[in-house]
Design a protein around this motif. Structure first.
Motif, mmCIF file in Angstrom:
data_model
loop_
_atom_site.group_PDB
_atom_site.id
_atom_site.type_symbol
_atom_site.label_atom_id
_atom_site.label_comp_id
_atom_site.label_asym_id
_atom_site.label_seq_id
_atom_site.Cartn_x
_atom_site.Cartn_y
_atom_site.Cartn_z
ATOM 1 N N ILE A 169 -9.177 -5.607 -4.056
ATOM 2 C CA ILE A 169 -8.164 -4.922 -3.256
ATOM 3 C C ILE A 169 -7.161 -5.930 -2.693
ATOM 4 N N LEU A 170 -7.660 -7.067 -2.225
ATOM 5 C CA LEU A 170 -6.764 -8.099 -1.699
ATOM 6 C C LEU A 170 -5.825 -8.623 -2.780
ATOM 7 N N ALA A 175 0.718 -6.774 -5.364
ATOM 8 C CA ALA A 175 1.335 -6.257 -6.591
ATOM 9 C C ALA A 175 1.974 -4.895 -6.382
ATOM 10 N N ILE A 176 1.393 -4.075 -5.489
ATOM 11 C CA ILE A 176 1.919 -2.722 -5.309
ATOM 12 C C ILE A 176 2.929 -2.641 -4.163
ATOM 13 N N LEU A 177 3.038 -3.694 -3.375
ATOM 14 C CA LEU A 177 4.021 -3.688 -2.291
ATOM 15 C C LEU A 177 5.421 -3.926 -2.844
ATOM 16 N N PRO A 178 6.452 -3.425 -2.176
ATOM 17 C CA PRO A 178 7.827 -3.754 -2.586
ATOM 18 C C PRO A 178 8.066 -5.254 -2.522
ATOM 19 N N ALA A 187 7.169 -15.128 -6.932
ATOM 20 C CA ALA A 187 5.755 -14.745 -7.054
ATOM 21 C C ALA A 187 5.420 -13.686 -6.011
ATOM 22 N N LYS A 188 4.816 -12.576 -6.453
ATOM 23 C CA LYS A 188 4.417 -11.488 -5.555
ATOM 24 C C LYS A 188 2.972 -11.709 -5.111
ATOM 25 N N ILE A 189 2.777 -12.662 -4.217
ATOM 26 C CA ILE A 189 1.422 -13.021 -3.803
ATOM 27 C C ILE A 189 1.260 -12.963 -2.287
ATOM 28 N N GLY A 253 -3.960 -9.571 -15.146
ATOM 29 C CA GLY A 253 -3.267 -8.650 -14.247
ATOM 30 C C GLY A 253 -2.535 -9.381 -13.144
ATOM 31 N N VAL A 254 -3.164 -10.416 -12.576
ATOM 32 C CA VAL A 254 -2.498 -11.223 -11.553
ATOM 33 C C VAL A 254 -1.271 -11.908 -12.131
#
Length: 484
Positions: A169-170, A175-178, A187-189, A253-254
């Motif tokens: 979940i973490l 990834a699902i946040l804007p 990087a969406k991290i 996926g990451v």
């Protein structure tokens, strides 16, 4: 020269009462305290050198940082002395020294930023060293909390599936946040909120390591069952490939959704090594290496940011003013440092973008030189080796695999960071454990250290003599009872 003439059968006087008592084992906590004091002295002297080089005077910042640093690690030592008295005496001092050197370099870069702001007539930025001290305080608080409340690390195995789900979940949340709430430098991290940001992947790696350690121990018989025999190696059966396939899918996926090559590589490599340790089969390594190569080819052909990183790695000077500027400046700084370095506070490490985070290794190489960088890498090497010795010393399989996984993830992270900075491998965006500026990495790694110390305490603690209970019924003497 005298030679003993005692005959083999001669008897020697014994102490009163028969055999001499066994020597009392030492938990070596005083050795740990001495090494921590040495780390405090080295950090304080380094701060003085930075102040002398940059300011030509000693400021309050030096006393503020040195006293806070000393107090924090003395508290950490007291917590280990009380709640993990038999733990390895080298783990905490090594981390204390790495953390202290990181604080020194961040303070040094703060002074460089202040000078640049004055030169260009800009407002003076707030020192990041203050934030690093705050994050260190929070990290030590988390470290002490784990030591107090984690009575037995084996309890983690009971909640392994819950912890694994929490780790996934973490990883998924950024990834699902804007992008405005999760993306930094492509990087969406991150989870970015007003006045607060956190990198959940740093905590997810610990939770996932716990999960895989528990699963591999519980299902070890399945993973060690021989499949096809190929070139002298036993390859696993297709139906037993579930864990490594799951790890590969999570890593890909990451990489796909978060554009984070570093975390993807770190997770998959750590799981692959844990599989090998649990099964001792080279076949798992070959399959994992093949999946890793497949994932890289897949990412290179489908995603532009991966191709950019590879092209920058191959020829950083080809696009010097754009994508190649950072790695080029890093290489220039390392070359400037040479063997002995320019001296703490005497180089120009601020020329490298993100010198406090991703590229703090370049700062070490420029101001401390190859000698200083080698010393830092040697500290990490000793830390990893002591962690692996903990894995050998502990008695249960879960503890062995968990300690090995936690130790190896530090080794992989250091290799990936140093490899990226020195142009050995493409840049990944990971930070140097315990040294780079940032709260998420620092807090997560101290939690990792606390778990490792609890495992070490269990493995090194002397066996307690078993309490004598009532004699078995078969050993009870019989007696004749008179007839009433």
């Amino acid at each position: 020269m005298s030679v003993s003439t005692a005959s083999p059968g001669a008897s020697f006087p014994s102490p009163p009462g028969g055999f001499a008592p066994a020597p009392v084992q030492s938990n070596r906590r005083n050795v740990e305290l001495f090494l921590i004091v040495c780390a405090i002295v080295i950090t304080t002297v380094s701060l003085i050198l930075v102040e002398a080089s940059q300011e030509q005077s000693v400021t309050w910042d030096l006393g503020k940082y040195a006293l806070t640093y000393a107090a924090l690690f003395l508290v950490a030592h007291l917590a280990v002395r009380r709640f993990a008295a038999w733990a390895d005496p080298l783990l905490l001092p090594i981390v204390a020294l790495l953390n202290g050197l990181g604080l020194v370099l961040i303070h040094r870069l703060d002074l460089a930023d202040e000078q640049s702001a004055v030169y260009f007539g800009l407002p003076t930025p707030s020192p990041d060293a203050n934030q690093q001290v705050m994050w260190t305080t929070l990290a030590i608080a988390g470290f002490v909390t784990v030591l107090i409340f984690l009575r037995d690390y084996r309890l983690l195995a009971r909640f392994s599936y819950t912890l694994g789900l929490a780790g996934l979940i973490l990883l998924v949340i950024p990834a699902i946040l804007p992008s405005s709430f999760s993306e930094v430098n492509g990087a969406k991290i991150w989870i970015r909120l007003p006045g607060f940001s956190i990198q959940p992947g740093e905590f997810a790696k610990i939770l996932l390591i716990i999960f895989f350690a528990s699963v591999l121990v519980a299902k070890r018989d399945l993973f060690t069952t021989a499949g096809k025999h190929f070139f002298g190696m036993d390859l696993p059966r297709a139906r037993d490939l579930g864990p490594i396939i799951v790890a590969w899918m999570v890593s890909v996926g990451v990489l796909v959704f978060e554009k984070d090559l570093g975390t993807s590589l770190l997770l998959f490599t750590t799981v692959l090594v844990m599989l090998y340790i649990a099964t001792e089969r080279v076949g798992w390594v070959l399959i994992g290496t093949g999946l890793l190569a497949l994932g890289f080819v897949f990412a290179y052909n489908l995603f532009g940011h991966v191709r950019v990183r590879v092209s920058t790695w191959l020829d950083p000077l080809g696009d010097y003013n754009n994508t190649g500027y950072q790695i080029s400046q890093s290489l220039f700084g390392l070359a400037t440092g040479g063997i002995a370095g320019t001296g703490v506070g005497s180089g120009r490490p601020a020329q490298v973008p993100f010198a406090k985070t991703d590229f703090i290794v370049a700062t070490i190489g420029e101001e401390l030189g190859l000698i200083g960088l080698s010393a830092v890498l040697l500290l990490f090497l000793i830390l990893v080796i002591r962690g692996l010795r903990t894995a050998l010393a502990v008695r249960d399989s879960f503890g062995k695999l968990l300690a090995a996984g936690l130790s190896f993830t530090i080794a992989v992270q250091v290799f990936v960071v140093v490899g990226g900075v020195t142009k050995l491998i493409p840049l990944t965006g990971l930070t140097t454990p315990f040294m780079s500026y940032g709260g998420s990495s620092l807090v997560a790694n101290y939690l990792l250290l606390a778990i490792l110390i609890k495992i070490s305490d269990s493995g090194r603690r002397p066996a307690q003599p078993k309490k004598k209970g009532p004699a078995p019924i078969a050993d009870v003497t019989t007696e004749m009872l008179p007839r009433l």
